[in-house]
Design a protein around this motif. Structure first.
Motif, PDB file in Angstrom:
ATOM      1  N   LEU B 206       0.832  -1.202   0.000  1.00 27.64           N
ATOM      2  CA  LEU B 206       0.000   0.000   0.000  1.00 27.64           C
ATOM      3  C   LEU B 206       0.863   1.247   0.000  1.00 27.64           C
ATOM      4  O   LEU B 206       0.559   2.233  -0.655  1.00 27.64           O
ATOM      5  CB  LEU B 206      -0.933  -0.014   1.218  1.00 27.64           C
ATOM      6  N   LEU B 207       1.965   1.176   0.752  1.00 23.87           N
ATOM      7  CA  LEU B 207       2.859   2.332   0.834  1.00 23.87           C
ATOM      8  C   LEU B 207       3.533   2.618  -0.499  1.00 23.87           C
ATOM      9  O   LEU B 207       3.637   3.753  -0.941  1.00 23.87           O
ATOM     10  CB  LEU B 207       3.920   2.084   1.909  1.00 23.87           C
ATOM     11  N   THR B 208       4.005   1.561  -1.147  1.00 21.88           N
ATOM     12  CA  THR B 208       4.723   1.772  -2.408  1.00 21.88           C
ATOM     13  C   THR B 208       3.798   2.265  -3.502  1.00 21.88           C
ATOM     14  O   THR B 208       4.254   2.847  -4.474  1.00 21.88           O
ATOM     15  CB  THR B 208       5.385   0.469  -2.887  1.00 21.88           C
ATOM     16  N   ASN B 209       2.512   2.016  -3.336  1.00 28.22           N
ATOM     17  CA  ASN B 209       1.576   2.460  -4.357  1.00 28.22           C
ATOM     18  C   ASN B 209       1.166   3.914  -4.170  1.00 28.22           C
ATOM     19  O   ASN B 209       0.234   4.378  -4.806  1.00 28.22           O
ATOM     20  CB  ASN B 209       0.323   1.581  -4.347  1.00 28.22           C
ATOM     21  N   GLY B 211       0.639   7.558  -4.685  1.00 32.23           N
ATOM     22  CA  GLY B 211       0.722   8.344  -5.915  1.00 32.23           C
ATOM     23  C   GLY B 211       0.244   7.601  -7.141  1.00 32.23           C
ATOM     24  O   GLY B 211      -0.022   8.211  -8.159  1.00 32.23           O
ATOM     25  N   GLU B 212       0.142   6.296  -7.033  1.00 31.98           N
ATOM     26  CA  GLU B 212      -0.328   5.541  -8.191  1.00 31.98           C
ATOM     27  C   GLU B 212      -1.837   5.529  -8.218  1.00 31.98           C
ATOM     28  O   GLU B 212      -2.496   5.256  -7.227  1.00 31.98           O
ATOM     29  CB  GLU B 212       0.175   4.101  -8.134  1.00 31.98           C
ATOM     30  N   ILE B 213      -2.393   5.809  -9.346  1.00 33.79           N
ATOM     31  CA  ILE B 213      -3.838   5.766  -9.507  1.00 33.79           C
ATOM     32  C   ILE B 213      -4.203   4.528 -10.315  1.00 33.79           C
ATOM     33  O   ILE B 213      -3.693   4.319 -11.403  1.00 33.79           O
ATOM     34  CB  ILE B 213      -4.353   7.017 -10.230  1.00 33.79           C
ATOM     35  N   LYS B 214      -5.060   3.739  -9.738  1.00 30.15           N
ATOM     36  CA  LYS B 214      -5.394   2.498 -10.442  1.00 30.15           C
ATOM     37  C   LYS B 214      -6.826   2.574 -10.944  1.00 30.15           C
ATOM     38  O   LYS B 214      -7.709   2.934 -10.230  1.00 30.15           O
ATOM     39  CB  LYS B 214      -5.233   1.323  -9.491  1.00 30.15           C
TER      40      LYS B 214
END
Lengths: 214, 214
Positions: B206-209, B211-214
């Motif tokens: 969850l942390l590494t994601n 800024g990522e929008i899925k």
DNA sequence: AACTATGAGTGGTCAGACCACTTTGTAATT
DNA sequence: AATTACAAAGTGGTCTGACCACTCATAGTT
């Protein structure tokens, strides 16, 4: 754009570009590729270089050439390249074990994904599978369906590739005990019970390994 | 003796004869093959035909060529086929999400395998990793080590391949929060607590994601 | 309408020519 | 005598142009 540097191996670059071309032009299995002369002109290389790339792909079984007709994309999932290569590669037991282990990882992940996703496990298709268990059913058929429904096409393709290297349980029909395990697995799957589903998956795996000495 | 019939595919014949030659002359792994020009003369074919055969074997990873030096028999046990075929398979998989999902499946499976295997999680190496968290550490480094230790070389190969298609989190350093999650993950890992380890893995993901929008 | 011949297009092969690179031997320098 | 610099030979990498063998569509003939 044009990596015609001398240091790089051009024919490997062409292999890459051919892959791109097949994708871009949406060439289907059985479809025709441009002629060698046309490829040479389009890719700005000599015909011999194009041929080296094409011959490589032909030996791999990715394309098929017919003199006087042309070059065609072939269904490499069928061809004997697996047998050819497996004689070189997956010989040792350790490697075969890796194949099975990796396939199990993909299979379990599919099950877990389905359990965790409402829209996936709350499908009527699971009841259809439960009905199917009354007939003759191949081990691989039901697993393939599960991975398909888990909606990860890449995992499916990798699984499909690995299956050709795996021999044991996948090509056989289910016996009574295996059907029982699958019934419990599916029953838990359709209510999203991940723990139990995985548990019965493991039980099924123990059954399929009957006769195998590890 | 000389199957120079036109109907047959010469370059396939050359592949066959090269295999024979390697056997007859007892060329070992790392050994040198005759030059292309010499092969052409000995086999009574043109150099380009010899090259088509050699390039095929090179793409298969059976031989290795070095400009200015020659052609050498390479260790074909380091199979290149998974890479090759997978890149062809990957062509029509648009979604990078599948890549990430599949990598996560392999990563989680490695963690689960380690947790379930006494000899693996009861290693002093985990303490070494915990120490490392005090320094600058790449996300991918520690994961790679985990998969290596899980002892599935095939899974490692596939993971490594997929990583080249995945850009997002793997090439960056860990921030404070991520290190915290890893600390908890490793702490549970080394006592074989699968549930908690996976839980903290998910937290890290969850942390590494961010800024990522899925 | 059926058959035949022709030519365009395609892959298969060859020969010769460069180029880039490595190794090696030799000549020049120290 | 030892070292360095350079030239030559050998090797893979690529391109070009030329045939050959084969397939197919089509114009021409019957």
């Amino acid at each position: 754009m044009i990596p015609n540097n001398n240091s790089r191996k051009m024919f490997l670059e062409i292999v890459k570009q051919l892959r791109q071309l097949i994708h871009d032009e949406n060439i289907a299995v059985g479809g025709k590729l441009p002629s060698e002369r046309e490829l040479a002109e389009r890719l700005q290389v000599g015909r011999s270089t194009v041929r080296e790339a094409l011959r490589s792909l032909e030996l791999l079984g990715i394309i098929e050439t017919r003199r006087g007709e042309g070059t065609f994309l072939s269904d490499f999932r069928k061809h004997q390249l697996v047998e050819l290569l497996s004689t070189f590669i997956l010989q040792d037991v350790k490697s075969k074990k890796d194949v099975h282990t990796t396939m199990q990882a993909l299979e379990k992940d599919a099950i877990r994904t389905i359990c965790m996703t409402d829209v996936l496990h709350k499908q009527s298709i699971w009841d259809a599978f439960l009905d199917k268990l009354h007939e003759e059913v191949l081990q691989e058929d039901i697993i393939r369906e599960i991975i398909i429904i888990s909606n990860n096409r890449l995992a499916l393709k990798i699984w499909f590739l690995l299956k050709q290297f795996a021999d044991e349980p996948y090509h056989s029909f289910m016996n009574v005990e295996e059907k029982k395990a699958w019934k419990l697995l599916l029953t838990n799957l359709k209510v999203g019970n991940e723990q139990q589903a995985i548990s019965y998956y493991n039980e099924w795996k123990l059954l399929t390994n009957r006769g195998e000495i590890k």
